[in-house]
Design an enzyme around this catalytic site. Sequence first.
Site, PDB file in Angstrom:
ATOM      1  N   PRO A  19      39.783 -54.518 109.250  1.00  0.00           N
ATOM      2  CA  PRO A  19      38.940 -53.355 109.544  1.00  0.00           C
ATOM      3  C   PRO A  19      38.695 -52.570 108.262  1.00  0.00           C
ATOM      4  O   PRO A  19      39.651 -52.086 107.643  1.00  0.00           O
ATOM      5  CB  PRO A  19      39.783 -52.545 110.538  1.00  0.00           C
ATOM      6  CG  PRO A  19      41.201 -52.935 110.227  1.00  0.00           C
ATOM      7  CD  PRO A  19      41.163 -54.352 109.743  1.00  0.00           C
ATOM      8  N   MET A  20      37.448 -52.468 107.853  1.00  0.00           N
ATOM      9  CA  MET A  20      37.112 -51.741 106.627  1.00  0.00           C
ATOM     10  C   MET A  20      35.978 -50.770 106.915  1.00  0.00           C
ATOM     11  O   MET A  20      34.889 -51.171 107.335  1.00  0.00           O
ATOM     12  CB  MET A  20      36.705 -52.711 105.517  1.00  0.00           C
ATOM     13  CG  MET A  20      37.833 -53.577 105.012  1.00  0.00           C
ATOM     14  SD  MET A  20      37.336 -54.658 103.653  1.00  0.00           S
ATOM     15  CE  MET A  20      36.443 -55.944 104.558  1.00  0.00           C
ATOM     16  N   ALA A  21      36.246 -49.486 106.693  1.00  0.00           N
ATOM     17  CA  ALA A  21      35.253 -48.450 106.952  1.00  0.00           C
ATOM     18  C   ALA A  21      34.021 -48.680 106.078  1.00  0.00           C
ATOM     19  O   ALA A  21      34.137 -48.891 104.866  1.00  0.00           O
ATOM     20  CB  ALA A  21      35.845 -47.070 106.665  1.00  0.00           C
ATOM     21  N   GLN A  73      40.601 -51.206 115.546  1.00  0.00           N
ATOM     22  CA  GLN A  73      41.659 -50.393 114.946  1.00  0.00           C
ATOM     23  C   GLN A  73      41.339 -48.921 115.163  1.00  0.00           C
ATOM     24  O   GLN A  73      40.262 -48.442 114.812  1.00  0.00           O
ATOM     25  CB  GLN A  73      41.803 -50.681 113.453  1.00  0.00           C
ATOM     26  CG  GLN A  73      42.997 -49.957 112.834  1.00  0.00           C
ATOM     27  CD  GLN A  73      43.085 -50.138 111.342  1.00  0.00           C
ATOM     28  OE1 GLN A  73      42.278 -49.582 110.602  1.00  0.00           O
ATOM     29  NE2 GLN A  73      44.054 -50.922 110.876  1.00  0.00           N
ATOM     30  N   CYS A 106      45.870 -46.752 106.099  1.00  0.00           N
ATOM     31  CA  CYS A 106      44.781 -46.288 105.233  1.00  0.00           C
ATOM     32  C   CYS A 106      45.277 -45.189 104.302  1.00  0.00           C
ATOM     33  O   CYS A 106      45.825 -44.178 104.756  1.00  0.00           O
ATOM     34  CB  CYS A 106      43.618 -45.775 106.080  1.00  0.00           C
ATOM     35  SG  CYS A 106      42.237 -45.172 105.067  1.00  0.00           S
ATOM     36  N   LYS A 145      49.261 -51.478 111.840  1.00  0.00           N
ATOM     37  CA  LYS A 145      49.060 -51.890 110.449  1.00  0.00           C
ATOM     38  C   LYS A 145      49.545 -50.777 109.535  1.00  0.00           C
ATOM     39  O   LYS A 145      49.186 -49.610 109.719  1.00  0.00           O
ATOM     40  CB  LYS A 145      47.586 -52.199 110.161  1.00  0.00           C
ATOM     41  CG  LYS A 145      47.325 -52.777 108.764  1.00  0.00           C
ATOM     42  CD  LYS A 145      45.881 -53.252 108.634  1.00  0.00           C
ATOM     43  CE  LYS A 145      45.659 -53.998 107.320  1.00  0.00           C
ATOM     44  NZ  LYS A 145      45.666 -53.106 106.152  1.00  0.00           N
ATOM     45  N   ASN A 206      48.594 -59.052 104.496  1.00  0.00           N
ATOM     46  CA  ASN A 206      47.353 -58.502 103.952  1.00  0.00           C
ATOM     47  C   ASN A 206      47.574 -58.046 102.513  1.00  0.00           C
ATOM     48  O   ASN A 206      48.615 -57.498 102.199  1.00  0.00           O
ATOM     49  CB  ASN A 206      46.904 -57.333 104.835  1.00  0.00           C
ATOM     50  CG  ASN A 206      45.689 -56.589 104.293  1.00  0.00           C
ATOM     51  OD1 ASN A 206      45.718 -55.374 104.157  1.00  0.00           O
ATOM     52  ND2 ASN A 206      44.619 -57.303 104.010  1.00  0.00           N
ATOM     53  N   GLY A 207      46.568 -58.315 101.687  1.00  0.00           N
ATOM     54  CA  GLY A 207      46.603 -57.835 100.307  1.00  0.00           C
ATOM     55  C   GLY A 207      46.421 -58.934  99.295  1.00  0.00           C
ATOM     56  O   GLY A 207      47.226 -59.862  99.206  1.00  0.00           O
ATOM     57  N   ARG A 231      39.267 -56.806 100.986  1.00  0.00           N
ATOM     58  CA  ARG A 231      38.346 -56.705  99.839  1.00  0.00           C
ATOM     59  C   ARG A 231      37.961 -58.066  99.279  1.00  0.00           C
ATOM     60  O   ARG A 231      36.901 -58.207  98.661  1.00  0.00           O
ATOM     61  CB  ARG A 231      38.970 -55.834  98.746  1.00  0.00           C
ATOM     62  CG  ARG A 231      39.085 -54.363  99.162  1.00  0.00           C
ATOM     63  CD  ARG A 231      39.659 -53.516  98.044  1.00  0.00           C
ATOM     64  NE  ARG A 231      40.970 -53.999  97.649  1.00  0.00           N
ATOM     65  CZ  ARG A 231      41.503 -53.863  96.441  1.00  0.00           C
ATOM     66  NH1 ARG A 231      40.806 -53.273  95.477  1.00  0.00           N
ATOM     67  NH2 ARG A 231      42.706 -54.316  96.178  1.00  0.00           N
TER      68      ARG A 231
END
Length: 363
Positions: A19-21, A73, A106, A145, A206-207, A231
């Site tokens: 989930p990315m704003a 999310q 976040c 998360k 994640n990452g 990303r």
Amino acid sequence: MGVDGMFDYFRQHRILLAPMAGVSDEAFRALCREQGADLAFTEMVSAKGLSYANEKTRHLLRLAPGEDQVAVQLFGHEPDTMAEQAAWIEQEMGESLAYLDVNMGCPARKIVSKGDGSALMKDPALAAAIVRAVRAAVSCPVSVKFRRGWAMGEETAPEFARRMENAGACAVAVHGRFAEQLYRGSADWGAIARVKEAVAVPVVGNGDVRSGADAVAMVERTGCDAVMIARGAEGNPWVFAQAKAALAGEPEPPAPNAGERVAMARRHARLLSEREGKNIVRMRKHAMWYLAGLPGASAARAKINACVSVEDFDAVFDELLDYGGRPREAGSAGTPCSDSPRFAAELRAACPPTPPHAALPPS
């Protein structure tokens, strides 16, 4: 679906779009699913915004064409509001909701300044109360998360994960950076491995996953049950095809060539326009990600930042085609770039100029 069901679910859904704003909109999700993402999250959703019946917030939950399921999310810090809006989401989305995630990772200032996101890692009791409230309000699985910890050098993720598990979380997702680190430096996958050892629920890693090889390495080093890509997918939905092949023990498909990257950017713009109308300024960042590193991308930046409509973006992409990857300077007559014929040929072969109202390629 309980914990055992989530283990089964992640065996079938190993590669997730995070989930990315401002990024994980319908158009981008459609392209990532097409390339091999097993499940995509919507953009993160504000519980407070939903509680105000904010149509802009509710719009984030709309499915893309052909999208059967998504994960959602939710962020906020008030247990009752989080529970109420989780129940509303489940009721509205029905079978199209795979599961709900509670955002405690976040690190953005505008999020943590309100006590949301990774700020909840500083208050594990409140974080656990939120999970208990949400879990009691819905029948679908609930995950959490979070990050390696809040403060630099103070890893709290394993203990935090245990508390979320005890509060009812069916799975956890861990980003290997501290909140205070933002996105600087590297993600420590060791933190994911330590969370995996600490809990009996599925763990999503994640990452810093930017290739199929990265996805395989994360699974091997951490034992995580699924890989979440964030990303690394920006301007690069092909990363999901690469990860899927690598995790299956197959050769990764080659990286997209210049022409394929411009063609995908063009298609993305048109998908976004179909869903959101003429004003697609949010495409600007996507266009820059797709074109990053290509000849002419730097010169095109100012023009991309002035784009509003799909026709505006098409004009920039067409100029890249016409000048072999080097957009003409304003007021310059110019001639096609002669020192990059291979690049120009790739572009023209892969993505000929598209008429303003041409139909999209089949998805």
